[in-house]
Design a protein around this motif. Sequence first.
Motif, PDB file in Angstrom:
ATOM      1  N   ILE A  28      11.364 -25.250  40.107  1.00  0.00           N
ATOM      2  CA  ILE A  28      11.627 -25.495  38.695  1.00  0.00           C
ATOM      3  C   ILE A  28      11.707 -24.153  37.996  1.00  0.00           C
ATOM      4  CG2 ILE A  28      10.757 -26.548  36.576  1.00  0.00           C
ATOM      5  CD1 ILE A  28       9.132 -28.440  38.474  1.00  0.00           C
ATOM      6  N   THR A  29      12.791 -23.929  37.266  1.00  0.00           N
ATOM      7  CA  THR A  29      12.978 -22.693  36.514  1.00  0.00           C
ATOM      8  C   THR A  29      13.279 -23.061  35.069  1.00  0.00           C
ATOM      9  OG1 THR A  29      13.901 -21.656  38.481  1.00  0.00           O
ATOM     10  CG2 THR A  29      14.265 -20.535  36.391  1.00  0.00           C
ATOM     11  N   VAL A  30      12.525 -22.472  34.128  1.00  0.00           N
ATOM     12  CA  VAL A  30      12.726 -22.761  32.716  1.00  0.00           C
ATOM     13  C   VAL A  30      12.797 -21.451  31.946  1.00  0.00           C
ATOM     14  CG1 VAL A  30      11.795 -23.907  30.671  1.00  0.00           C
ATOM     15  CG2 VAL A  30      11.413 -24.912  32.917  1.00  0.00           C
ATOM     16  N   THR A  31      13.830 -21.301  31.124  1.00  0.00           N
ATOM     17  CA  THR A  31      13.934 -20.174  30.209  1.00  0.00           C
ATOM     18  C   THR A  31      14.069 -20.755  28.807  1.00  0.00           C
ATOM     19  OG1 THR A  31      16.346 -20.016  30.253  1.00  0.00           O
ATOM     20  CG2 THR A  31      15.138 -18.798  31.964  1.00  0.00           C
ATOM     21  N   SER A  32      14.308 -19.912  27.840  1.00  0.00           N
ATOM     22  CA  SER A  32      14.421 -20.415  26.474  1.00  0.00           C
ATOM     23  C   SER A  32      15.658 -21.277  26.270  1.00  0.00           C
ATOM     24  CB  SER A  32      14.424 -19.251  25.478  1.00  0.00           C
ATOM     25  OG  SER A  32      15.533 -18.423  25.711  1.00  0.00           O
ATOM     26  N   MET A  33      16.693 -21.096  27.068  1.00  0.00           N
ATOM     27  CA  MET A  33      17.937 -21.843  26.865  1.00  0.00           C
ATOM     28  C   MET A  33      18.308 -22.792  27.997  1.00  0.00           C
ATOM     29  SD  MET A  33      19.103 -21.142  23.887  1.00  0.00           S
ATOM     30  CE  MET A  33      20.761 -21.746  23.967  1.00  0.00           C
ATOM     31  N   THR A  34      17.759 -22.619  29.196  1.00  0.00           N
ATOM     32  CA  THR A  34      18.124 -23.476  30.320  1.00  0.00           C
ATOM     33  C   THR A  34      16.911 -23.859  31.138  1.00  0.00           C
ATOM     34  OG1 THR A  34      18.522 -21.634  31.832  1.00  0.00           O
ATOM     35  CG2 THR A  34      20.419 -22.432  30.555  1.00  0.00           C
ATOM     36  N   GLY A  35      17.088 -24.902  31.894  1.00  0.00           N
ATOM     37  CA  GLY A  35      16.086 -25.313  32.859  1.00  0.00           C
ATOM     38  C   GLY A  35      16.789 -25.869  34.074  1.00  0.00           C
ATOM     39  N   THR A  36      16.271 -25.577  35.261  1.00  0.00           N
ATOM     40  CA  THR A  36      16.846 -26.121  36.484  1.00  0.00           C
ATOM     41  C   THR A  36      15.753 -26.651  37.389  1.00  0.00           C
ATOM     42  OG1 THR A  36      16.803 -23.989  37.643  1.00  0.00           O
ATOM     43  CG2 THR A  36      18.838 -24.552  36.493  1.00  0.00           C
ATOM     44  N   VAL A  37      16.104 -27.672  38.121  1.00  0.00           N
ATOM     45  CA  VAL A  37      15.242 -28.211  39.166  1.00  0.00           C
ATOM     46  C   VAL A  37      16.099 -28.296  40.411  1.00  0.00           C
ATOM     47  CG1 VAL A  37      13.905 -30.190  39.973  1.00  0.00           C
ATOM     48  CG2 VAL A  37      13.845 -29.565  37.556  1.00  0.00           C
TER      49      VAL A  37
END
Length: 189
Positions: free
Chosen positions: A57-66
């Motif tokens: 799981i990767t989360v930044t201020s504008m995107t997120g991915t799983v």
Amino acid sequence: MRSETPDSSLNGFLDLSGMLLGVAAVLLLLRADLFDFREGGNGAVRGPSVSSSSSTITVTSMTGTVAIGPGRSMLDESELRRGVESLTQGADKRRAFTVVVQDRLLTVVFTPVGAKVAGFEPRSLPHDRVADLVEEARTTLNVDSPRSWQLIAESVTGPLRLRVVVTGDGGTGTLEADGRVEVLSRHGS
């Protein structure tokens, strides 16, 4: 004309070192903004990427991915719902411009925090009906030997739209549906 003095390479080295130290200082000061550190679901500080044995799981201020591991699919029962919830946990009910789902990858493009712009609540996706919609696209779009699919959910300027793109040996086909999963159009290859 000026001739190069023996210490000019030392000056160049010092200039480069100073510039690198300046960049390092700026990155150090802005690291929280760059990596969007925030509270995770278990109370621990979660950085830009969290891995478990079966997903990342990767989360930044504008995107997120799983990204899920082999042998699993976003079409498996509750897998898509779990992925969306892992990206939208916490008190801030983040809205999305776009959600893209592939077999083992989920990507959410969030609206800017605090901005009064269009978008939709990612948890409002018809999670339980996505697998049926993808299957309908794979079987009704006349794409020979479908190999891959992608679902795009978006609501930039109007109501939620779902688009399934299927690619195979015979080309590409697209099925479009509304937020209630009512098919609006089909475009075969």
